[in-house]
Design a protein around this motif. Structure first.
Motif, PDB file in Angstrom:
ATOM      1  N   ALA B  28       1.072  -1.214  -0.029  1.00  0.00           N
ATOM      2  CA  ALA B  28      -0.024   0.048  -0.031  1.00  0.00           C
ATOM      3  C   ALA B  28       0.842   1.200   0.068  1.00  0.00           C
ATOM      4  CB  ALA B  28      -0.957   0.252   1.289  1.00  0.00           C
ATOM      5  N   LEU B  29       1.873   1.150   0.741  1.00  0.00           N
ATOM      6  CA  LEU B  29       2.689   2.538   0.702  1.00  0.00           C
ATOM      7  C   LEU B  29       3.612   2.614  -0.483  1.00  0.00           C
ATOM      8  CD1 LEU B  29       4.458   1.860   4.118  1.00  0.00           C
ATOM      9  CD2 LEU B  29       3.168   3.934   3.652  1.00  0.00           C
ATOM     10  N   LEU B  30       3.976   1.479  -1.222  1.00  0.00           N
ATOM     11  CA  LEU B  30       4.547   1.558  -2.438  1.00  0.00           C
ATOM     12  C   LEU B  30       3.619   2.182  -3.523  1.00  0.00           C
ATOM     13  CD1 LEU B  30       7.134   1.159  -3.797  1.00  0.00           C
ATOM     14  CD2 LEU B  30       6.228  -1.233  -4.638  1.00  0.00           C
ATOM     15  N   LEU B  31       2.437   1.707  -3.438  1.00  0.00           N
ATOM     16  CA  LEU B  31       1.395   2.457  -4.428  1.00  0.00           C
ATOM     17  C   LEU B  31       1.242   3.896  -4.138  1.00  0.00           C
ATOM     18  CD1 LEU B  31      -1.144  -0.497  -4.611  1.00  0.00           C
ATOM     19  CD2 LEU B  31       0.369   0.109  -6.464  1.00  0.00           C
ATOM     20  N   ALA B  32       1.308   4.336  -2.857  1.00  0.00           N
ATOM     21  CA  ALA B  32       1.200   5.641  -2.472  1.00  0.00           C
ATOM     22  C   ALA B  32       2.319   6.278  -3.086  1.00  0.00           C
ATOM     23  CB  ALA B  32       0.961   5.907  -1.101  1.00  0.00           C
ATOM     24  N   TYR B  33       3.458   5.834  -2.853  1.00  0.00           N
ATOM     25  CA  TYR B  33       4.686   6.359  -3.403  1.00  0.00           C
ATOM     26  C   TYR B  33       4.740   6.476  -4.844  1.00  0.00           C
ATOM     27  CZ  TYR B  33       9.173   6.544  -5.407  1.00  0.00           C
ATOM     28  OH  TYR B  33      10.282   6.906  -6.352  1.00  0.00           O
ATOM     29  N   ALA B  34       4.229   5.729  -5.668  1.00  0.00           N
ATOM     30  CA  ALA B  34       3.839   5.650  -7.178  1.00  0.00           C
ATOM     31  C   ALA B  34       3.027   6.729  -7.470  1.00  0.00           C
ATOM     32  CB  ALA B  34       3.403   4.440  -7.611  1.00  0.00           C
ATOM     33  N   GLN B  35       2.247   7.287  -6.653  1.00  0.00           N
ATOM     34  CA  GLN B  35       1.399   8.582  -6.799  1.00  0.00           C
ATOM     35  C   GLN B  35       2.026   9.803  -6.423  1.00  0.00           C
ATOM     36  OE1 GLN B  35      -1.594   8.104  -8.556  1.00  0.00           O
ATOM     37  NE2 GLN B  35      -1.073   6.066  -8.603  1.00  0.00           N
ATOM     38  N   GLY B  36       3.333   9.649  -6.025  1.00  0.00           N
ATOM     39  CA  GLY B  36       3.968  10.831  -5.778  1.00  0.00           C
ATOM     40  C   GLY B  36       4.098  11.207  -4.364  1.00  0.00           C
ATOM     41  N   ASP B  37       3.587  10.269  -3.450  1.00  0.00           N
ATOM     42  CA  ASP B  37       3.694  10.603  -1.992  1.00  0.00           C
ATOM     43  C   ASP B  37       4.946  10.296  -1.324  1.00  0.00           C
ATOM     44  OD1 ASP B  37       3.186  10.562   0.940  1.00  0.00           O
ATOM     45  OD2 ASP B  37       1.617   9.394   0.993  1.00  0.00           O
ATOM     46  N   MET B  38       5.771  11.196  -0.916  1.00  0.00           N
ATOM     47  CA  MET B  38       7.008  11.150  -0.581  1.00  0.00           C
ATOM     48  C   MET B  38       7.097  10.728   1.078  1.00  0.00           C
ATOM     49  SD  MET B  38       9.163  10.943  -2.986  1.00  0.00           S
ATOM     50  CE  MET B  38      10.501  10.937  -1.830  1.00  0.00           C
ATOM     51  N   THR B  39       6.015  10.817   1.609  1.00  0.00           N
ATOM     52  CA  THR B  39       6.024  10.264   3.085  1.00  0.00           C
ATOM     53  C   THR B  39       6.157   8.846   2.971  1.00  0.00           C
ATOM     54  OG1 THR B  39       4.710  12.235   3.717  1.00  0.00           O
ATOM     55  CG2 THR B  39       4.484  10.691   5.068  1.00  0.00           C
ATOM     56  N   ALA B  40       5.219   8.534   2.045  1.00  0.00           N
ATOM     57  CA  ALA B  40       5.298   6.917   2.054  1.00  0.00           C
ATOM     58  C   ALA B  40       6.638   6.385   1.693  1.00  0.00           C
ATOM     59  CB  ALA B  40       4.288   6.408   0.718  1.00  0.00           C
ATOM     60  N   ALA B  41       7.560   7.092   0.727  1.00  0.00           N
ATOM     61  CA  ALA B  41       8.734   6.673   0.492  1.00  0.00           C
ATOM     62  C   ALA B  41       9.667   6.537   1.945  1.00  0.00           C
ATOM     63  CB  ALA B  41       9.622   7.438  -0.416  1.00  0.00           C
ATOM     64  N   ARG B  42       9.469   7.781   2.716  1.00  0.00           N
ATOM     65  CA  ARG B  42      10.111   7.744   3.800  1.00  0.00           C
ATOM     66  C   ARG B  42       9.800   6.464   4.681  1.00  0.00           C
ATOM     67  NH1 ARG B  42      14.280  10.776   6.278  1.00  0.00           N
ATOM     68  NH2 ARG B  42      14.577   9.520   8.015  1.00  0.00           N
ATOM     69  N   LEU B  43       8.503   6.393   4.980  1.00  0.00           N
ATOM     70  CA  LEU B  43       8.087   5.063   5.851  1.00  0.00           C
ATOM     71  C   LEU B  43       8.710   3.842   5.382  1.00  0.00           C
ATOM     72  CD1 LEU B  43       4.437   6.232   6.452  1.00  0.00           C
ATOM     73  CD2 LEU B  43       6.129   5.940   8.099  1.00  0.00           C
ATOM     74  N   LEU B  44       8.927   3.616   3.911  1.00  0.00           N
ATOM     75  CA  LEU B  44       9.089   2.436   3.573  1.00  0.00           C
ATOM     76  C   LEU B  44      10.644   2.280   3.467  1.00  0.00           C
ATOM     77  CD1 LEU B  44       7.250   2.118  -0.147  1.00  0.00           C
ATOM     78  CD2 LEU B  44       7.404   0.489   1.733  1.00  0.00           C
ATOM     79  N   THR B  45      11.345   3.466   3.618  1.00  0.00           N
ATOM     80  CA  THR B  45      12.855   3.342   3.719  1.00  0.00           C
ATOM     81  C   THR B  45      13.020   2.916   5.260  1.00  0.00           C
ATOM     82  OG1 THR B  45      12.962   5.028   1.980  1.00  0.00           O
ATOM     83  CG2 THR B  45      14.648   4.526   3.589  1.00  0.00           C
ATOM     84  N   ASP B  46      12.234   3.525   6.011  1.00  0.00           N
ATOM     85  CA  ASP B  46      12.348   3.149   7.707  1.00  0.00           C
ATOM     86  C   ASP B  46      12.016   1.526   7.989  1.00  0.00           C
ATOM     87  OD1 ASP B  46      13.229   5.827   7.830  1.00  0.00           O
ATOM     88  OD2 ASP B  46      10.830   6.292   8.809  1.00  0.00           O
ATOM     89  N   ARG B  47      11.063   1.319   7.212  1.00  0.00           N
ATOM     90  CA  ARG B  47      10.523  -0.195   7.346  1.00  0.00           C
ATOM     91  C   ARG B  47      11.322  -1.166   6.749  1.00  0.00           C
ATOM     92  NH1 ARG B  47       5.251  -0.825   8.846  1.00  0.00           N
ATOM     93  NH2 ARG B  47       4.674  -2.866   7.509  1.00  0.00           N
ATOM     94  N   LEU B  48      12.165  -0.876   5.430  1.00  0.00           N
ATOM     95  CA  LEU B  48      12.556  -1.792   4.757  1.00  0.00           C
ATOM     96  C   LEU B  48      14.285  -1.764   4.462  1.00  0.00           C
ATOM     97  CD1 LEU B  48      10.308  -1.767   1.554  1.00  0.00           C
ATOM     98  CD2 LEU B  48      10.227  -3.409   3.433  1.00  0.00           C
ATOM     99  N   ALA B  49      14.803  -0.483   4.541  1.00  0.00           N
ATOM    100  CA  ALA B  49      16.297  -0.309   4.464  1.00  0.00           C
ATOM    101  C   ALA B  49      17.065  -1.330   5.663  1.00  0.00           C
ATOM    102  CB  ALA B  49      16.770   0.921   4.562  1.00  0.00           C
TER     103      ALA B  49
END
Lengths: 128, 208
Positions: B28-49
């Motif tokens: 869900a976060l990845l799809l939000a990022y694909a729509q341009g949501d950079m907060t989602a990218a930040r959350l994904l980085t925190d979770r996955l990196a």
């Protein structure tokens, strides 16, 4: 590689307990990402997003760029020179129509039109 | 290197619920990022990196290389985002696969020419320099041994014994059957033991 005088049995392999201990030690290691790695990852995310969604400001051309584009579309500055001359000539004809044109206008629209559009008095206050 | 809790734990009840549920929050976060949501990218980085870095670091025993692998894996995630199909695969499964492939590529490249003393400095000081060096030597020896294995065996062993994943999850990551995972893991572990036999001294197991 120097071979030691060792029995050709399980001694030649690391025993599984030792290997399990080694693997467990590796499994317990955590290495939290450094801030600069997080920054690089997010910069990649922004760059990938920008490639897909260019911001509106970048797509909108400035007024100057728009003027340049218009001039280029008209054929560049030389063409614009000719266009300017034609425009000025049209303006001059509008202000002071030649006598021949005046009679044509009178025939087409009647004298009243001519009077309305081109009053006899000083239109621009140029005289006196 | 330090011990810290992963962003979400598959061993906790909440983690198990998250794993067993059909909904993938990372998707869900990845799809939000694909729509341009950079907060989602930040959350994904925190979770996955953190987990990608840990996986790469355990396989490579090289902090710098592990960071490069992590950045590359996440870059591939950012690029695949617009085409992501929620519900087909979990983002974590996809990421395990990408990191495992990138790490084994690097292991294959370094095969045969790994200098055991070329181990990156960990960011945090260990209790003692000697203990730290001993740990680094053991991790480097393990990575060098993994590099000697066929890539699929190395991946299966790393996912099973370094990441602690179950065979069905490994099967999904490697896109093979569970029996194939069991076979790869067993053969890989035996091969690892044989390779490491010559390095008992480096491992600190020689004085037993």
């Amino acid at each position: 590689m120097m071979m030691t005088d060792r029995h050709q049995t399980d001694d030649d392999a690391l025993d599984m307990e030792a290997l399990d201990a080694l693997l467990a030690e590796a499994r317990a290691l955590q290495s939290p990402p450094a801030p600069d790695l997080v920054a690089r990852i997010l910069a990649d995310a922004r760059a990938a997003d920008l490639a897909r969604h260019p911001p509106r400001a970048a797509r909108r051309t400035s007024a100057l760029t728009g003027l340049r584009g218009l001039i280029a579309a008209l054929g560049g500055w030389p063409a614009l020179g000719g266009l300017s001359a034609a425009t000025l000539a049209g303006l001059w004809i509008g202000i002071a129509p030649p006598a021949a044109l005046d009679s044509v206008v009178a025939q087409l629209w009647g004298d009243s039109v001519s009077v309305t559009l081109y009053p006899e008095d000083d239109l621009f206050g140029l005289e006196g | 290197m330090t011990l810290s809790a992963p962003p979400y734990d598959r061993d906790t009840a909440a983690g198990r619920r998250e794993q067993s549920a059909g909904f993938d929050p990372d998707g869900a976060l990845l799809l939000a990022y694909a729509q341009g949501d950079m907060t989602a990218a930040r959350l994904l980085t925190d979770r996955l990196a953190p987990r990608a870095l840990a996986q790469a670091a355990r396989m490579l025993a090289d902090r710098s290389e592990a960071e490069d692998v992590t950045q590359e894996a996440l870059l591939r995630l950012w690029r695949v985002a617009p085409d992501w199909r929620q519900g087909e695969a979990r983002v974590t499964t996809w990421l395990y696969r990408v990191v495992a492939n990138l790490a084994t590529d690097r292991l294959r490249r370094r095969r045969g020419n790994l200098a055991l003393d070329q181990v990156a400095e960990p960011p945090d000081p260990a209790p003692s320099a000697a203990a730290r060096m001993q740990t680094e030597a053991r991790m480097a020896a393990l990575a060098a041994a993994l590099a000697q294995l066929p890539a699929r065996q190395a991946q299966a062993v790393a996912l099973r014994h370094l990441e602690g994943l179950g065979n069905p999850e490994i099967a999904a990551i490697m896109e093979i059957g569970v029996e194939a995972v069991e076979s790869l893991t067993a053969r890989g572990k035996r091969a690892l033991a044989a390779i490491l036999a010559g390095r008992k001294a480096e491992l600190g197991y020689d004085d037993d």
